[in-house]
Design an enzyme around this catalytic site. Structure first.
Site, PDB file in Angstrom:
ATOM      1  N   ARG A 106       0.849  -1.194   0.000  1.00 31.06           N
ATOM      2  CA  ARG A 106       0.000   0.000   0.000  1.00 31.06           C
ATOM      3  C   ARG A 106       0.877   1.234   0.000  1.00 31.06           C
ATOM      4  O   ARG A 106       1.743   1.368   0.865  1.00 31.06           O
ATOM      5  CB  ARG A 106      -0.856   0.071   1.266  1.00 31.06           C
ATOM      6  CG  ARG A 106      -1.925  -0.927   1.375  1.00 31.06           C
ATOM      7  CD  ARG A 106      -3.029  -0.500   2.293  1.00 31.06           C
ATOM      8  NE  ARG A 106      -2.623  -0.069   3.620  1.00 31.06           N
ATOM      9  CZ  ARG A 106      -3.464   0.354   4.536  1.00 31.06           C
ATOM     10  NH1 ARG A 106      -4.757   0.426   4.251  1.00 31.06           N
ATOM     11  NH2 ARG A 106      -3.052   0.716   5.729  1.00 31.06           N
ATOM     12  N   THR A 110      -1.483   7.457  -0.637  1.00 30.78           N
ATOM     13  CA  THR A 110      -2.730   7.304  -1.412  1.00 30.78           C
ATOM     14  C   THR A 110      -3.542   6.084  -0.993  1.00 30.78           C
ATOM     15  O   THR A 110      -4.720   5.977  -1.340  1.00 30.78           O
ATOM     16  CB  THR A 110      -2.400   7.140  -2.901  1.00 30.78           C
ATOM     17  OG1 THR A 110      -1.664   5.893  -3.064  1.00 30.78           O
ATOM     18  CG2 THR A 110      -1.534   8.285  -3.414  1.00 30.78           C
ATOM     19  N   ASP A 202      -0.109  -3.343  12.146  1.00 29.55           N
ATOM     20  CA  ASP A 202       0.381  -3.712  10.811  1.00 29.55           C
ATOM     21  C   ASP A 202       0.738  -5.206  10.826  1.00 29.55           C
ATOM     22  O   ASP A 202       1.680  -5.627  11.503  1.00 29.55           O
ATOM     23  CB  ASP A 202       1.613  -2.871  10.464  1.00 29.55           C
ATOM     24  CG  ASP A 202       2.050  -3.103   9.030  1.00 29.55           C
ATOM     25  OD1 ASP A 202       2.066  -2.154   8.245  1.00 29.55           O
ATOM     26  OD2 ASP A 202       2.389  -4.269   8.687  1.00 29.55           O
ATOM     27  N   ASP A 205       4.374  -6.192   9.775  1.00 28.53           N
ATOM     28  CA  ASP A 205       5.365  -5.824  10.799  1.00 28.53           C
ATOM     29  C   ASP A 205       5.270  -6.738  12.006  1.00 28.53           C
ATOM     30  O   ASP A 205       6.286  -7.145  12.577  1.00 28.53           O
ATOM     31  CB  ASP A 205       5.164  -4.366  11.236  1.00 28.53           C
ATOM     32  CG  ASP A 205       5.655  -3.389  10.181  1.00 28.53           C
ATOM     33  OD1 ASP A 205       6.478  -3.796   9.331  1.00 28.53           O
ATOM     34  OD2 ASP A 205       5.212  -2.222  10.206  1.00 28.53           O
TER      35      ASP A 205
HETATM   36  C1  PRP Z   1      -1.194  -4.815   4.318  1.00 26.33           C
HETATM   37  C2  PRP Z   1      -2.009  -6.094   4.336  1.00 26.33           C
HETATM   38  C3  PRP Z   1      -2.776  -5.991   3.050  1.00 26.33           C
HETATM   39  C4  PRP Z   1      -3.030  -4.517   2.933  1.00 26.33           C
HETATM   40  C5  PRP Z   1      -4.460  -4.256   3.354  1.00 26.33           C
HETATM   41  O1  PRP Z   1      -0.101  -4.939   3.493  1.00 26.33           O
HETATM   42  O2  PRP Z   1      -1.225  -7.242   4.419  1.00 26.33           O
HETATM   43  O3  PRP Z   1      -2.092  -6.478   1.926  1.00 26.33           O
HETATM   44  O4  PRP Z   1      -2.136  -3.856   3.846  1.00 26.33           O
HETATM   45  O5  PRP Z   1      -4.803  -2.940   3.168  1.00 26.33           O
HETATM   46  P1  PRP Z   1      -5.843  -2.449   2.072  1.00 26.33           P
HETATM   47  O6  PRP Z   1      -7.042  -3.316   2.218  1.00 26.33           O
HETATM   48  O7  PRP Z   1      -6.102  -1.024   2.472  1.00 26.33           O
HETATM   49  O8  PRP Z   1      -5.220  -2.549   0.716  1.00 26.33           O
HETATM   50  P2  PRP Z   1       0.976  -3.778   3.292  1.00 26.33           P
HETATM   51  O9  PRP Z   1       0.574  -2.886   2.166  1.00 26.33           O
HETATM   52  O10 PRP Z   1       1.241  -3.095   4.602  1.00 26.33           O
HETATM   53  O11 PRP Z   1       2.247  -4.543   2.777  1.00 26.33           O
HETATM   54  P3  PRP Z   1       3.162  -5.639   3.492  1.00 26.33           P
HETATM   55  O12 PRP Z   1       2.350  -6.901   3.619  1.00 26.33           O
HETATM   56  O13 PRP Z   1       4.275  -5.796   2.549  1.00 26.33           O
HETATM   57  O14 PRP Z   1       3.572  -5.101   4.830  1.00 26.33           O
HETATM   58  N1  URA Z   2      -2.799  -3.320   6.783  1.00 28.83           N
HETATM   59  C1  URA Z   2      -2.444  -3.781   8.017  1.00 28.83           C
HETATM   60  O1  URA Z   2      -1.473  -4.540   8.147  1.00 28.83           O
HETATM   61  N2  URA Z   2      -3.187  -3.408   9.069  1.00 28.83           N
HETATM   62  C2  URA Z   2      -4.250  -2.605   8.949  1.00 28.83           C
HETATM   63  O2  URA Z   2      -4.902  -2.298   9.969  1.00 28.83           O
HETATM   64  C3  URA Z   2      -4.590  -2.122   7.665  1.00 28.83           C
HETATM   65  C4  URA Z   2      -3.851  -2.515   6.609  1.00 28.83           C
END
Ligand code: PRP
Ligand code: URA
Length: 211
Positions: A106, A110, A202, A205
């Site tokens: 994400r 945005t 997150d 994380d």
């Molecule tokens: C997190 C999660 C989803 C996304 C959800 O990933 O694992 O993929 O956010 O959010 P959304 O519904 O608003 O799109 P992130 O983008 O943080 O990436 P990562 O898994 O690499 O940490």
């Molecule tokens: N992605 C995450 O990992 N946590 C949230 O709460 C939203 C998006």
């Protein structure tokens, strides 16, 4: 087209484990273990209506027509990174499944999903495809992943997550009404940064200890 269903898996074991995952002091190791355990239970629900056929087998006592899964192998699609946390539990239950990977993150400003990787089996069109990501927040990531899979021929798709925001559920139902959603809970709302509240923070994380 009928609107997709949303199934909240309210099994007490799922709810108990989810509560431990939400707690801020839960360790990275426990978080990963619990996610794997819950994913097995989510998989059980998301595959409840798989089609069966019968085959003739010999038990030690007699011949019988016994149920066996029909159709082509399933495809699990973890959305990198955090979706990987759901994959192993799913494969524990369905070890012969194929696995596709889609890399999305994400954009923090945005909240749009940016794709950086895609690799899938070629013949998606006649397989059940189950997309995995612990978090359905804005649903931008889930929608982008589903869109890409449809471009590659997938026609029978389900989405499995741990936590969903009402906003994300509404968006998936609008953008992909043919895709049923399975989750452990639908939380209250998204905050101004697009995080699920009360949520668990997150997911990536917390799984990998990167913050
Ligand atoms: C997190 C999660 C989803 C996304 C959800 O990933 O694992 O993929 O956010 O959010 P959304 O519904 O608003 O799109 P992130 O983008 O943080 O990436 P990562 O898994 O690499 O940490
Ligand atoms: N992605 C995450 O990992 N946590 C949230 O709460 C939203 C998006």
């Amino acid at each position: 087209m009928t609107l997709s269903s949303v199934t909240v898996v309210d099994h007490p074991l799922v709810q108990h484990k989810l509560t431990i995952m939400r707690e801020r002091d839960t360790s990275t190791k426990s978080f990963r273990t619990l996610l794997r355990e819950i994913s097995l239970l989510l998989c059980y629900e998301a595959t409840r209506d798989l089609e069966l056929t019968t085959k003739s087998i010999e038990t030690p006592l007699q011949t019988m027509q016994a149920p066996t899964l029909s159709g082509k192998k399933l495809v699990f699609v973890p959305i990198l990174r955090a979706g990987m946390g759901l994959l192993e539990g799913m494969l524990d239950l369905v070890p012969s499944a194929r696995v596709a990977h889609i890399g999305l993150y994400r954009d923090h400003e945005t909240l749009q999903a940016i794709e950086y990787y895609f690799k899938a089996p070629e013949d998606l069109s006649d397989r059940l495809v189950i997309v995995l990501d612990p978090m359905l927040a804005t649903a931008n990531s889930a929608s982008a992943a589903i869109e890409r899979l449809k471009e590659h021929g997938a026609r029978n798709i389900r989405f499995v997550c741990l936590l969903a925001a009402p906003e994300g559920v509404a968006k998936i139902r609008a953008s992909h009404p043919d895709v049923p959603v399975y989750c452990a809970a639908i939380d209250t709302r998204l905050n101004e940064k697009g995080y699920i509240v009360p949520g668990l923070g997150d997911a990536g994380d917390r799984m990998y200890g990167t913050k």
